[in-house]
Write a protein that holds these residues in place. Sequence first.
Motif, PDB file in Angstrom:
ATOM      1  N   SER A 187       2.484 -21.373  33.092  1.00  0.00           N
ATOM      2  CA  SER A 187       3.678 -21.253  33.917  1.00  0.00           C
ATOM      3  C   SER A 187       4.914 -21.738  33.176  1.00  0.00           C
ATOM      4  CB  SER A 187       3.499 -22.057  35.209  1.00  0.00           C
ATOM      5  OG  SER A 187       3.303 -23.422  34.910  1.00  0.00           O
ATOM      6  N   TRP A 211       3.506 -31.203  38.795  1.00  0.00           N
ATOM      7  CA  TRP A 211       3.738 -30.905  40.209  1.00  0.00           C
ATOM      8  C   TRP A 211       2.490 -30.351  40.897  1.00  0.00           C
ATOM      9  CZ3 TRP A 211       8.385 -32.658  41.600  1.00  0.00           C
ATOM     10  CH2 TRP A 211       9.373 -32.774  40.607  1.00  0.00           C
ATOM     11  N   ASP A 212       1.294 -30.624  40.380  1.00  0.00           N
ATOM     12  CA  ASP A 212       0.101 -29.954  40.907  1.00  0.00           C
ATOM     13  C   ASP A 212      -0.601 -30.712  42.030  1.00  0.00           C
ATOM     14  OD1 ASP A 212      -0.807 -32.006  39.364  1.00  0.00           O
ATOM     15  OD2 ASP A 212      -2.241 -30.823  38.193  1.00  0.00           O
ATOM     16  N   GLU A 213      -0.056 -31.840  42.486  1.00  0.00           N
ATOM     17  CA  GLU A 213      -0.618 -32.509  43.651  1.00  0.00           C
ATOM     18  C   GLU A 213       0.500 -33.161  44.446  1.00  0.00           C
ATOM     19  OE1 GLU A 213      -2.939 -36.128  43.139  1.00  0.00           O
ATOM     20  OE2 GLU A 213      -2.502 -36.065  40.987  1.00  0.00           O
ATOM     21  N   LYS A 230       2.932 -27.316  34.981  1.00  0.00           N
ATOM     22  CA  LYS A 230       2.247 -27.447  36.267  1.00  0.00           C
ATOM     23  C   LYS A 230       1.663 -28.832  36.484  1.00  0.00           C
ATOM     24  CE  LYS A 230      -2.312 -25.828  34.721  1.00  0.00           C
ATOM     25  NZ  LYS A 230      -3.395 -24.869  34.968  1.00  0.00           N
ATOM     26  N   GLU A 231       1.273 -29.546  35.403  1.00  0.00           N
ATOM     27  CA  GLU A 231       0.669 -30.871  35.559  1.00  0.00           C
ATOM     28  C   GLU A 231       1.635 -31.874  36.194  1.00  0.00           C
ATOM     29  OE1 GLU A 231      -1.402 -28.860  32.119  1.00  0.00           O
ATOM     30  OE2 GLU A 231       0.673 -29.128  32.831  1.00  0.00           O
ATOM     31  N   ASP A 237       0.105 -37.393  33.571  1.00  0.00           N
ATOM     32  CA  ASP A 237       0.059 -36.241  34.466  1.00  0.00           C
ATOM     33  C   ASP A 237       0.106 -36.632  35.932  1.00  0.00           C
ATOM     34  OD1 ASP A 237      -0.069 -34.418  32.375  1.00  0.00           O
ATOM     35  OD2 ASP A 237      -2.263 -34.440  32.304  1.00  0.00           O
TER      36      ASP A 237
END
Length: 478
Positions: free
Chosen positions: A129, A136-138, A133-134, A185
Amino acid sequence: MFMRWVVVLLLVLPDVGWAEEIAYPEDYVAEEEVDPDDAGGDALLEPSMDEGSALVEEEPATSGLGSGWANRLSLEATTWALLPRRGAGRDEGFLQVHPRLEVVKPGFLQVELGAPVRLRMWGGEEGASLVRKEDWDELSDWGQVVQNLMVGGDAPNFVWVGALESYTLLSGHLVRRYSNLANPDYHPAGAVVTGLLRPVYVEAFASDVLGARLMGAEVALDMQHVLFGRAPYPMQYTLALSAVHDWGRAGGTSESMTLAHLDGTAMLVRRRNPEGGFELQANAGWGGRPGEGGAWGAVAGLGAEYLTSRMDMRARLEGRLQRGGFRQGAFGPDYELARFQVAGPDAVPQADAPFPEGYSAYGELILSWDAESLGVLGQRHFRLTMGTEVFNWGRVDVDGRLETQLFHRNLSVGVGGVAVGAGKPGARYLASVEARWRFLGGKLYAVGQGGTLLFPTAEGMLRPGAFASVGLGVDNAR
């Protein structure tokens, strides 16, 4: 072409600035000593939050909103490269843009919002992406949008939300010099809440306000008040109980763990004068893992603080005993990595790792000095914070950070590092460096950063890496 427009944007925003100061609760007491007689007997109690790793320059200039309100908008743009170590991973490069908005009502409310957004420039797996992404992935990662939120003003009664860097829970025998940013992360916002209702003082914290992670509290009882009534100087003789639990359900799944500790503290020497003051305390305590027989430890030591308008020095020296896998300061600077894999030959999570029985000596020094005054939050010509623990079976743990401001505060340099398990196989070493140089009247500055990282993997192992960053920013701090 895109980078050229970024530089142009930075140069044409006259009132946009990067807030290099982060407000941590520790300094809200260090700014000015309050005589408890003048304050009705209520001396200010100090939550144990270190200033962390932010390079701090000066109290920022702000534009007024009326009625004592002020605001600030800031922006910084840098390149941010991730580099593999020992053949693990691949090169990745990003453009990092970090805007901030801050609104302040001194003594009542401080809100600072913003987050670094990393836009991919090269590298990564096929189909990666545009935004890393790491980051904002949770759900917990969205906590980083709250850079700083403080309600209430000075200690002992306030609420504070933001990144926890070098955080210590009161006595420090469970949570000491803890950072919730050690996992690169995982970007949570922590919280600290304090309150005083004579003769009880309470401090509670959460490492992640959006996830079930590390939470704990310590309740301190003023024994002099209980036994003899209200004293001119409170909290000189205290009995405290603390408990901390990690659910392990955010920032990656890990084993849960609970620790508890009982502490007693007595003031041995307390001297105050118009130029500053000196305090010497003795402490002793006992702790363990509830529900696990034989897991316990004991500690005894001394703590000292010397304070003037230009210098704030705090030191601690303790002897510690460990039995059955328990250790003091288990939630420390390395915990966000150790919860997946401890340093040493045993590649297991800290909750399951055996800890040799023995004893240790622990020392800590926090020294802040400024040629003019410590009265401005974060204004330090020199700041050193370091903690060291030496075990009788050969292991050494060290973490620290040195920051300095030179050439009329136009140059700020910070160096930090962590060594866990030094002297034994599988030791863990991490280091970082940061420099900021102001020019063109101080409005524009260049920034460079670099260091080593460890990334937790899905298998629970740690993948080594490194980062390097360079860029420009503008602000209205001067």
